[in-house]
Design a protein around this motif. Structure first.
Motif: not given
Length: 260
Positions: A51, A71-72, A74, A88-92, A110, A117, A119
């Motif tokens: 990370h 987190g991770e 991306t 950080y895709q998990d958090f956009n 967000n 959104y 990718s």
């Protein structure tokens, strides 16, 4: 006349026959990281591990950045070393770092309007990012300082596989096509995808992966030709000028390409 036709036919076949790119092994080095981000012209090595983004100089000294709340990482893009972007895709969310890996800007997709959104993210010119908007299925050039979308491409109808860019161009790889756009947002080429899954770029040239093999596309040519390599497990690859880096999760292999 018949012999003349035959001669022309064989000359044409010779000219249009598939070429290839030779690669000479320079070295193979043991390496254990999660992901290689970049190795620039000055030998600065960027990589991800646990990370964390690391920037390692040729003398072995390094600095790092981590944000465990997000987190991770991306993807990380260091094409502009003064404005490194971490996605950080998990958090956009995207974090922009300077060359000392200090935060200089945070983009939370967000909370901006209209909501995006995302990718895929890649570096644009000035204060822009190329982003792929999943909800709209389209590529956008987003100015994060002005919170403005400068350009939106025509929506695509197939799965997005990869996104690469430099200051002048952006390449979008989908299951069906490889698209190339200029920084004004105009599509300048569209090539059918015959099975390529990843791309890497340097100075306008492209490296493409298909079925465990690598291929080369010259920036001034339409043909995509194979690179002559030994059988390797290719987890990652990247191109810096004419140097090809291949990472197999255990060793970093460095090859010199012979590009005409």
């Amino acid at each position: 006349m018949r012999y003349f036709v035959y001669i022309c036919f064989f000359i044409s076949m010779s000219i249009n026959s598939q070429e290839s790119i030779d690669a000479s092994l320079i070295s193979s080095t043991d390496l254990k990281v999660n992901q290689i981000v970049d190795i620039d012209n000055f030998g600065i090595f960027y990589y991800l591990k646990d990370h964390t983004l690391y920037k390692q100089n040729k003398d072995g000294t390094s600095i790092n950045y981590s944000n465990y709340q997000l987190g991770e990482i991306t993807t990380a893009n260091t094409f502009n070393p003064l404005k490194i972007n971490l996605f950080y895709q998990d958090f956009n969310m995207v974090i922009i770092l300077d060359n000392r890996l200090a935060e200089i800007f945070k983009i939370d997709f967000n909370t901006i309007q209209p909501y995006k959104y995302i990718s895929h993210v890649s570096t644009g010119f000035d204060n822009t990012l190329w982003v792929f908007n999943i909800d709209l299925q389209q590529l956008e050039l987003y100015d994060y300082k002005a919170n403005k979308t400068r350009f939106s491409a025509i929506p695509v109808q197939s799965l997005i596989l990869d996104l690469e860019s430099d200051y002048n161009y952006c390449w979008l790889l989908t299951e069906n096509f490889l698209y190339q756009y200029n920084y004004f947002g105009s599509m300048i080429s569209k090539i059918e995808n015959t099975g390529y899954t990843k791309i890497s770029k340097s100075d306008g040239h492209l490296i493409l992966q298909k079925d465990g093999n690598l291929y080369f596309k010259h920036k001034k040519k339409e043909a995509i030709v194979p690179i002559n390599l030994p059988k390797l497990l290719i987890n990652q690859f990247l191109l810096t000028n004419e140097t090809l880096y291949i990472y197999d999760l255990e060793k970093l292999h460095i090859y010199q390409l012979k590009i005409n």
